[in-house]
Motif scaffolding. Structure first.
Motif, PDB file in Angstrom:
ATOM      1  N   SER A 146       0.797  -1.215   0.000  1.00 52.01           N
ATOM      2  CA  SER A 146       0.000   0.000   0.000  1.00 52.01           C
ATOM      3  C   SER A 146       0.837   1.276   0.000  1.00 52.01           C
ATOM      4  O   SER A 146       1.563   1.572   0.944  1.00 52.01           O
ATOM      5  CB  SER A 146      -0.923   0.007   1.225  1.00 52.01           C
ATOM      6  OG  SER A 146      -1.546   1.262   1.382  1.00 52.01           O
ATOM      7  N   GLY A 147       0.699   2.052  -1.086  1.00 53.55           N
ATOM      8  CA  GLY A 147       1.333   3.357  -1.121  1.00 53.55           C
ATOM      9  C   GLY A 147       0.693   4.317  -0.142  1.00 53.55           C
ATOM     10  O   GLY A 147       1.367   5.195   0.419  1.00 53.55           O
ATOM     11  N   THR A 148      -0.618   4.156   0.089  1.00 52.22           N
ATOM     12  CA  THR A 148      -1.318   5.011   1.057  1.00 52.22           C
ATOM     13  C   THR A 148      -0.718   4.842   2.439  1.00 52.22           C
ATOM     14  O   THR A 148      -0.447   5.823   3.142  1.00 52.22           O
ATOM     15  CB  THR A 148      -2.819   4.659   1.084  1.00 52.22           C
ATOM     16  OG1 THR A 148      -3.351   4.760  -0.236  1.00 52.22           O
ATOM     17  CG2 THR A 148      -3.578   5.584   2.018  1.00 52.22           C
ATOM     18  N   ALA A 149      -0.506   3.582   2.851  1.00 49.98           N
ATOM     19  CA  ALA A 149       0.083   3.321   4.167  1.00 49.98           C
ATOM     20  C   ALA A 149       1.505   3.852   4.235  1.00 49.98           C
ATOM     21  O   ALA A 149       1.902   4.486   5.234  1.00 49.98           O
ATOM     22  CB  ALA A 149       0.064   1.825   4.451  1.00 49.98           C
ATOM     23  N   ARG A 198      -5.996  11.145   9.532  1.00 50.81           N
ATOM     24  CA  ARG A 198      -6.924  11.252   8.402  1.00 50.81           C
ATOM     25  C   ARG A 198      -6.837  10.086   7.425  1.00 50.81           C
ATOM     26  O   ARG A 198      -7.256  10.191   6.275  1.00 50.81           O
ATOM     27  CB  ARG A 198      -6.695  12.556   7.634  1.00 50.81           C
ATOM     28  CG  ARG A 198      -6.951  13.810   8.448  1.00 50.81           C
ATOM     29  CD  ARG A 198      -8.412  14.194   8.423  1.00 50.81           C
ATOM     30  NE  ARG A 198      -8.738  15.207   9.435  1.00 50.81           N
ATOM     31  CZ  ARG A 198      -9.961  15.603   9.720  1.00 50.81           C
ATOM     32  NH1 ARG A 198     -10.983  15.063   9.083  1.00 50.81           N
ATOM     33  NH2 ARG A 198     -10.182  16.497  10.649  1.00 50.81           N
ATOM     34  N   VAL A 199      -6.303   8.941   7.874  1.00 51.26           N
ATOM     35  CA  VAL A 199      -6.125   7.770   7.011  1.00 51.26           C
ATOM     36  C   VAL A 199      -6.631   6.518   7.714  1.00 51.26           C
ATOM     37  O   VAL A 199      -6.375   6.324   8.911  1.00 51.26           O
ATOM     38  CB  VAL A 199      -4.641   7.586   6.630  1.00 51.26           C
ATOM     39  CG1 VAL A 199      -4.426   6.259   5.902  1.00 51.26           C
ATOM     40  CG2 VAL A 199      -4.154   8.740   5.764  1.00 51.26           C
ATOM     41  N   ALA A 200      -7.345   5.652   6.976  1.00 53.54           N
ATOM     42  CA  ALA A 200      -7.732   4.325   7.471  1.00 53.54           C
ATOM     43  C   ALA A 200      -7.401   3.303   6.391  1.00 53.54           C
ATOM     44  O   ALA A 200      -7.512   3.591   5.189  1.00 53.54           O
ATOM     45  CB  ALA A 200      -9.219   4.280   7.806  1.00 53.54           C
ATOM     46  N   LEU A 201      -6.997   2.114   6.803  1.00 56.97           N
ATOM     47  CA  LEU A 201      -6.650   1.042   5.871  1.00 56.97           C
ATOM     48  C   LEU A 201      -7.685  -0.072   5.948  1.00 56.97           C
ATOM     49  O   LEU A 201      -8.162  -0.414   7.039  1.00 56.97           O
ATOM     50  CB  LEU A 201      -5.269   0.471   6.198  1.00 56.97           C
ATOM     51  CG  LEU A 201      -4.092   1.441   6.248  1.00 56.97           C
ATOM     52  CD1 LEU A 201      -2.818   0.697   6.629  1.00 56.97           C
ATOM     53  CD2 LEU A 201      -3.922   2.173   4.915  1.00 56.97           C
ATOM     54  N   VAL A 202      -7.989  -0.669   4.788  1.00 53.23           N
ATOM     55  CA  VAL A 202      -8.880  -1.834   4.738  1.00 53.23           C
ATOM     56  C   VAL A 202      -8.265  -2.884   3.828  1.00 53.23           C
ATOM     57  O   VAL A 202      -7.432  -2.591   2.972  1.00 53.23           O
ATOM     58  CB  VAL A 202     -10.299  -1.465   4.233  1.00 53.23           C
ATOM     59  CG1 VAL A 202     -10.970  -0.452   5.149  1.00 53.23           C
ATOM     60  CG2 VAL A 202     -10.260  -0.951   2.796  1.00 53.23           C
ATOM     61  N   GLY A 203      -8.698  -4.134   4.007  1.00 49.77           N
ATOM     62  CA  GLY A 203      -8.267  -5.217   3.132  1.00 49.77           C
ATOM     63  C   GLY A 203      -6.787  -5.518   3.248  1.00 49.77           C
ATOM     64  O   GLY A 203      -6.187  -5.376   4.320  1.00 49.77           O
TER      65      GLY A 203
END
Length: 415
Positions: A182-185, A296-301
């Motif tokens: 995940s780039g978001t993480a 302001r970030v949440a991770l799923v999957g």
């Protein structure tokens, strides 16, 4: 996406949620959130025609009963149901390829629980098409296909995302559904813990002469498990975990040689088998985000937890993330709270953290316990399976777990 005016519109677009990742969990999250009244933008790196390819590529998923309830709740199950194969029984056995299964086994029959089938097998192509059609029909969802994220930043009361095109989007909350890498993480500074199993899963589908009866089989061999999962008609999905070097040999074989290699492990209980669709492989590892949330970030999957496919629970765990986060965000808004606040996101983390860590530990332990040929370990696990199979309450507990019925269920997964 061909509208030349769109970049100017995107530059000033503000939604409640931005979701990065257009696979399966991302669209499910978008539909659940939109149904609750949120406005959502989904950023998807793949073009729509790739997702909508009607050809069967061999990929399919075992959806737990509660995952089916979620899909029904967000309105896409009617488009999937005719292509979904109910999973009526599960048989778990131990053994070696060419020798047949051990007499010790666990046998789960859906008739022992009141809720119905323990789950359903659905091909990837049917799920993706249903998600895309549902997103396109909902005016609260903006689907940006063929776009990638190159930057993200927390702002006063929100979060901004920069696309490779140069466009900037803003929202109250950013949701990462962009896989194990995940780039978001990474951009949020969330570290990961995990390890490689030295195994690779070979995935394909076969057609066979005899009906499967809706029975799923999990055959544990020394190098890794072989799952034979019932699809519609006389077809089954294969997930064959092997040592990575052996798996690469299998992928390199032509269809005839591959089938000859598969047959000793598969057996003859379904008659002659033949490949249908493509073969592909993916390395097996465990990768857990050290936190499911950041500012302001949440991770799923898989962005939150990538686990071994030994129990077929990867997508189901992700959909439970989706349902739980949708619950948390809906409740926060009803209370007049900021949906992206630390307090709101902490509730999501507290709800999902223990469950995902427990599932990761269980799949890791099962893989280590069953992927070896130590005679003492083999004897102990065979006796253990026999004991579970002879104890109705234990057996029922395992079935309810497979169906996703245990624990604190989000509203979208309740009856």
């Amino acid at each position: 996406m061909d509208n030349p005016a769109q970049p100017a519109i995107l530059r000033h677009m503000k939604n409640d949620l931005i979701i990065v990742g257009g696979g399966l969990n991302g669209p499910a999250m978008a539909l659940a959130a939109a149904q609750a009244g949120f406005t959502v933008t989904v950023i998807d790196s793949l073009p729509v025609p790739v997702h909508k390819n009607p050809d069967f590529d061999g990929r399919s998923y075992a959806l737990a009963l509660t995952s089916m309830r979620l899909l029904r709740g967000i309105g896409i199950w009617p488009d999937i149901a005719t292509n979904a194969q109910p999973m009526l029984e599960i048989k778990v056995t131990d053994g070696r390829a060419g020798e047949g299964p051990s007499p010790w086994m666990m046998h789960f029959d859906h008739a022992e629980i009141e809720e119905g089938p323990m789950g359903y097998l659905v091909e990837d192509r049917h799920l993706r098409r249903a998600f895309l059609d549902a997103m396109a029909a909902d005016d609260r969802i903006t689907h940006l296909a063929g776009q990638t994220v190159v930057g993200q930043a927390v702002t006063a009361g929100g979060v901004q995302v920069t696309l490779a095109s140069g466009d900037v989007l803003s929202a109250s909350l950013l949701i990462g559904s962009d896989g194990r890498k995940s780039g978001t993480a990474e951009r949020a500074g969330i570290k990961r813990t995990g390890w490689d199993y030295g195994q690779t899963a070979v995935v394909c589908a076969v057609a066979h002469d005899k009906p499967h009866g809706g029975i799923a089989h999990q055959f544990f061999m020394p190098a890794g498990p072989l799952a034979i999962l019932p699809l519609t008609e006389n077809r089954s999905s294969i997930v064959w975990s092997e040592k990575s070097a052996r798996a690469q040999d299998l992928i390199g074989m032509d269809d005839t040689d591959f089938l000859e290699a598969l047959k000793p492990a598969f057996g003859s209980f379904l008659g002659n088998i033949r490949l249908t669709g493509a073969r592909f492989s993916y390395p097996l590892n465990l990768t857990l985000a050290n936190s499911l949330i950041a500012d302001r970030v949440a991770l799923v999957g898989d962005a939150a937890h990538g686990i071994h496919p030994i129990a077929g629970q990867g997508l189901n765990a992700g959909l439970r993330d989706v349902a739980a986060l949708a619950d948390v965000l809906t409740t926060a808004r009803s209370r007049g709270e900021d949906i992206g606040s630390a307090q709101t996101l902490q509730r999501y983390q507290e709800w999902r953290r223990f469950d995902t860590a427990t599932l990761a530990l269980a799949t890791d332990t099962f893989n280590r316990l069953f992927s070896n040929d130590n005679p003492l370990v083999r004897a102990a696990r065979d006796i253990g399976m026999g004991l579970v199979n002879s104890a109705p309450r234990l057996r029922r507990g395992f079935m309810r777990q497979a169906a996703g019925l245990n624990g604190d269920l989000p509203r979208l997964m309740q009856g």
